[in-house]
Write an enzyme that holds these catalytic residues in place. Structure first.
Site, PDB file in Angstrom:
ATOM      1  N   LYS A  88       0.822  -1.210   0.000  1.00 21.22           N
ATOM      2  CA  LYS A  88       0.000   0.000   0.000  1.00 21.22           C
ATOM      3  C   LYS A  88       0.860   1.266   0.000  1.00 21.22           C
ATOM      4  O   LYS A  88       0.623   2.170  -0.771  1.00 21.22           O
ATOM      5  CB  LYS A  88      -0.866   0.095   1.274  1.00 21.22           C
ATOM      6  N   ARG A  94      -8.935   1.668   9.203  1.00 22.46           N
ATOM      7  CA  ARG A  94      -8.464   0.336   9.518  1.00 22.46           C
ATOM      8  C   ARG A  94      -9.478  -0.429  10.368  1.00 22.46           C
ATOM      9  O   ARG A  94      -9.145  -1.456  10.944  1.00 22.46           O
ATOM     10  CB  ARG A  94      -7.183   0.475  10.315  1.00 22.46           C
ATOM     11  N   ARG A 143      11.693  -1.982  10.684  1.00 27.00           N
ATOM     12  CA  ARG A 143      10.710  -1.486  11.639  1.00 27.00           C
ATOM     13  C   ARG A 143      10.578  -2.460  12.793  1.00 27.00           C
ATOM     14  O   ARG A 143      10.509  -3.653  12.585  1.00 27.00           O
ATOM     15  CB  ARG A 143       9.342  -1.332  10.948  1.00 27.00           C
TER      16      ARG A 143
HETATM   17  P1  AMP Z   1       1.342   1.103   9.396  1.00 28.32           P
HETATM   18  O1  AMP Z   1       2.587   1.870   9.096  1.00 28.32           O
HETATM   19  O2  AMP Z   1       0.182   1.569   8.544  1.00 28.32           O
HETATM   20  O3  AMP Z   1       1.543  -0.385   9.323  1.00 28.32           O
HETATM   21  O4  AMP Z   1       0.922   1.461  10.909  1.00 28.32           O
HETATM   22  C1  AMP Z   1       1.780   1.138  11.974  1.00 28.32           C
HETATM   23  C2  AMP Z   1       1.007   1.076  13.278  1.00 28.32           C
HETATM   24  O5  AMP Z   1       0.381   2.350  13.541  1.00 28.32           O
HETATM   25  C3  AMP Z   1      -0.143   0.078  13.305  1.00 28.32           C
HETATM   26  O6  AMP Z   1       0.282  -1.244  13.618  1.00 28.32           O
HETATM   27  C4  AMP Z   1      -1.022   0.688  14.407  1.00 28.32           C
HETATM   28  O7  AMP Z   1      -0.485   0.461  15.690  1.00 28.32           O
HETATM   29  C5  AMP Z   1      -0.887   2.181  14.129  1.00 28.32           C
HETATM   30  N1  AMP Z   1      -1.906   2.641  13.153  1.00 28.32           N
HETATM   31  C6  AMP Z   1      -1.685   3.109  11.891  1.00 28.32           C
HETATM   32  N2  AMP Z   1      -2.827   3.449  11.295  1.00 28.32           N
HETATM   33  C7  AMP Z   1      -3.819   3.186  12.171  1.00 28.32           C
HETATM   34  C8  AMP Z   1      -5.249   3.294  12.138  1.00 28.32           C
HETATM   35  N3  AMP Z   1      -5.892   3.747  11.042  1.00 28.32           N
HETATM   36  N4  AMP Z   1      -5.932   2.934  13.247  1.00 28.32           N
HETATM   37  C9  AMP Z   1      -5.316   2.486  14.342  1.00 28.32           C
HETATM   38  N5  AMP Z   1      -3.986   2.322  14.442  1.00 28.32           N
HETATM   39  C10 AMP Z   1      -3.232   2.670  13.371  1.00 28.32           C
END
Ligand code: AMP
Length: 212
Positions: A15, A90, A157
């Site tokens: 994504k 999400r 990460r």
């Molecule tokens: P990502 O980089 O999109 O994988 O996001 C990393 C982390 O940020 C996720 O595992 C969640 O802990 C938090 N996070 C990101 N976007 C959301 C969202 N829309 N709702 C809740 N937590 C989020």
């Protein structure tokens, strides 16, 4: 006029990589809630300390807090001509709050691009994902290799480590996946097969299905 787009798909489906490129080529902002949270963590802001525990364990940050941050961001001037949301919504409540927020402004999401990658592939992809701590650019050691001159400084990460990946996938299936059907019902879902191809091919697949 740009589009209001949400990117859907499991963590590691590609994504972010696609969203960055789409945003650049369409001249609209790329809004990643994960990037916003990580930036706040790095900078030690109050929001950073509020979300730290969730990010480290691979759990979702509470809906209301996340939606408030997105609503703030979407009211900035650069969002007037469209944007690409990556990692948001999400959960069903987040998707519904977004619909209500936009409806209040006479707006809606015009495309939900779902990059579909089977779980078996996701685990391998996340373990090979690396990012550049200076620019935030994301690479994959296997599918999207970094230029050799920066290979040494790349980092993994914390939440891409195997202990956390399973928790994130579980959360994805339980809480996030239902929003694919939600956008299907709204008639804006665009499914893109995301396996067996590199980022350039996936990008072409996305352009093929996006409304003109
Ligand atoms: P990502 O980089 O999109 O994988 O996001 C990393 C982390 O940020 C996720 O595992 C969640 O802990 C938090 N996070 C990101 N976007 C959301 C969202 N829309 N709702 C809740 N937590 C989020």
């Amino acid at each position: 006029m740009g589009l209001r787009i949400v990117m859907l798909g499991a963590p590691g489906a590609g994504k972010g990589t696609q969203a960055v490129r789409m945003a650049q080529e369409m001249g609209i902002p790329h809004i990643s809630t994960g990037d916003i949270f990580r930036k706040n963590l790095r900078e030690g802001t109050p929001l950073g300390s509020q979300v730290q525990g969730y990010l480290n364990s691979g759990a979702l940050v509470p809906d209301q807090l996340t939606c408030d941050i997105v609503a703030d961001r979407l009211q900035q001037a650069d969002c007037a001509n469209g944007y690409i949301l990556d990692g948001f919504p999400r959960s069903l409540p987040q998707a519904e709050m977004l619909t209500r927020f936009l409806a209040g402004r006479g707006e809606k999401i015009e495309a939900a691009v779902n990059i579909d990658v089977p779980d078996e592939e996701i685990v391998g992809r996340l373990s090979a994902r690396r990012s550049d701590p200076d620019t935030g650019a994301v690479y994959n050691l296997k599918f999207n290799p970094p230029p050799p001159e920066i290979a040494d400084k790349l980092i993994q990460r914390e939440d891409d480590k195997p202990e956390t990946v399973q928790a994130r996938l579980k959360t994805y299936h339980e809480t996030t996946e239902p929003i694919i059907a939600y956008y299907g019902e709204q008639g804006v879902l665009l499914n893109v097969p995301g396996s067996n191809a590199g980022p350039d091919e996936i990008y072409r697949r996305i352009l093929d299905v996006l409304p003109a």
